[in-house]
Design an enzyme around this catalytic site. Structure first.
Site, PDB file in Angstrom:
ATOM      1  N   GLU A   1       0.826  -1.204   0.000  1.00  0.00           N
ATOM      2  CA  GLU A   1       0.000   0.000   0.000  1.00  0.00           C
ATOM      3  C   GLU A   1       0.858   1.251   0.000  1.00  0.00           C
ATOM      4  O   GLU A   1       2.025   1.238   0.363  1.00  0.00           O
ATOM      5  CB  GLU A   1      -0.931   0.011   1.218  1.00  0.00           C
ATOM      6  CG  GLU A   1      -0.331  -0.463   2.526  1.00  0.00           C
ATOM      7  CD  GLU A   1       0.790   0.376   3.085  1.00  0.00           C
ATOM      8  OE1 GLU A   1       0.727   1.622   2.923  1.00  0.00           O
ATOM      9  OE2 GLU A   1       1.734  -0.176   3.661  1.00  0.00           O
TER      10      GLU A   1
ATOM     11  N   GLU B   1       4.486  -0.517   1.470  1.00  0.00           N
ATOM     12  CA  GLU B   1       4.640  -0.629   0.011  1.00  0.00           C
ATOM     13  C   GLU B   1       4.563  -2.064  -0.495  1.00  0.00           C
ATOM     14  O   GLU B   1       4.471  -2.293  -1.694  1.00  0.00           O
ATOM     15  CB  GLU B   1       5.967  -0.025  -0.480  1.00  0.00           C
ATOM     16  CG  GLU B   1       6.167   1.439  -0.174  1.00  0.00           C
ATOM     17  CD  GLU B   1       7.499   1.976  -0.680  1.00  0.00           C
ATOM     18  OE1 GLU B   1       8.232   1.215  -1.362  1.00  0.00           O
ATOM     19  OE2 GLU B   1       7.819   3.137  -0.403  1.00  0.00           O
TER      20      GLU B   1
END
Length: 352
Positions: free
Chosen positions: A174, A317
């Site tokens: 994310e 991430e």
């Protein structure tokens, strides 16, 4: 369009009979029983997921879900809101942390915009719902209808990618400035824990201001009163577009019977939600690392998952998910390349 009920019903249990056969095979390998620890368990889990003792490895991809959060207005982050869009572009360019680690481990990365406060970003898959979710400290992040549609749309898309690209494993990541606040609120709602037990520093939030972040999460819970038994109500009221999107990715992977490698705290929150929607999801989850975010251990305990890696990481991430992908290859090599006891003229030790 697939309904959420249909999606949940499509996620069938893994094959425990195959798992038992795999466990028997692993017990016969020429090594002390249990000496490869979690790698042995992973090989057996993968056999159960793929529903065969003769599974193979193949392409792997991380889906990074990007979105901005209205709760940013509450001064709960130190990074400018624009960082989300900047890092989304950098992910496409291959220069973010997850992209660099993916290059090293031969894993694909796809950046998906589900709610970044920007115009359409080149090279980014566009599922943008809006330019940021609502401020959960003052009201809902989104409507229940929007949350459900986003989850189903992301699940359908990931399902299509698995088929078209022949993916054998997927992971989630994310991007979203302020998203640890929303994730903490979700974990509090699901686990019935106080914000003081869950809220962490996120991306370098000053430790002397943590009480403010805790109060924002408490306010979000008090204002919205999410129903702890209703996963859609939880993500709609105190979550965010990235968290809903990640939940969809998890459900989509499980529906296609491929393992889903989790990342850090945000992914744990999404996994908790996915398991509430479809309990069979749990057997498809592979934890990667123990995030350094405060609520991570609590969320992992709730999920009953034990990560492979503990490197004090909290980048997000999908960086941890990428680092765990080689364990799948290692489990396959162990399972298929190691000699067995009988190959060396030995009998399997009898249990005590």
């Amino acid at each position: 369009m697939t309904s959420l009920t249909t999606l949940a019903q499509s996620i069938i249990p893994v094959d425990d009979e195959v798992r038992t056969l795999a466990e028997h095979h692993v017990s016969r390998l020429f090594k002390p029983v249990g000496s490869l620890g979690q790698l042995e368990q992973l090989a057996c889990q993968l056999s159960a997921i793929y529903r065969t003792t003769h599974w193979d490895i193949g392409p792997k991809k991380i889906f990074v879900m990007g979105a901005d959060h209205g709760v940013y207005e509450e001064d709960i982050a130190v990074s400018p809101r624009e960082v989300t869009a900047i890092q989304a572009i950098n992910t496409v360019k291959g220069v973010t942390g997850v992209a660099a680690l993916a290059f090293a481990n031969r894993v694909k990365v796809e950046m998906v915009d589900v709610g970044i406060d920007s115009d359409v970003l080149p090279g980014v898959t566009n599922f943008k719902v809006a330019r940021g979710s609502g401020n959960i400290a003052k009201g809902a992040a989104m409507s229940a209808e929007v949350a459900e549609k986003l989850i189903v749309d992301c699940a359908d898309y990931v399902s299509q990618c698995i088929d078209s690209e022949g993916l054998k494993a997927i992971g989630i990541g994310e991007l979203g400035v302020g998203n640890t606040t929303a994730a903490a609120a979700m974990v509090c709602a699901i686990t019935n824990q106080e914000p003081t037990e869950v809220v962490g520093l996120g991306a370098n939030f000053p430790s002397d201001r943590i009480e403010h972040k805790i109060e924002v999460v408490r306010q979000a819970l008090d204002v919205n009163c999410p129903n702890p038994t209703d996963p859609i109500d939880i993500v709609a009221k105190v979550g965010g577009f990235d968290l809903a999107g990640m939940t969809g990715v998890i459900l989509g992977g499980a529906s296609k019977q491929v393992p889903v490698v989790l990342d850090g705290f945000l992914s744990y929150a999404a996994a908790l939600l996915a398991c509430k929607i479809a309990p069979n999801v749990w057997d498809y989850l592979i934890p990667s690392h123990r995030s350094a975010e405060k609520g991570a251990s609590l969320a992992l305990e709730e999920l009953q998952l034990k990560p492979f890696i503990d490197m004090e990481m909290r980048l997000g991430e999908g960086s941890g998910a990428v680092l765990a992908m080689p364990f799948i290859d290692a489990a396959h090599a162990m399972y298929n390349r190691m000699a067995k006891m009988e190959d060396n003229g030995l009998e399997l030790p009898k249990p005590l």
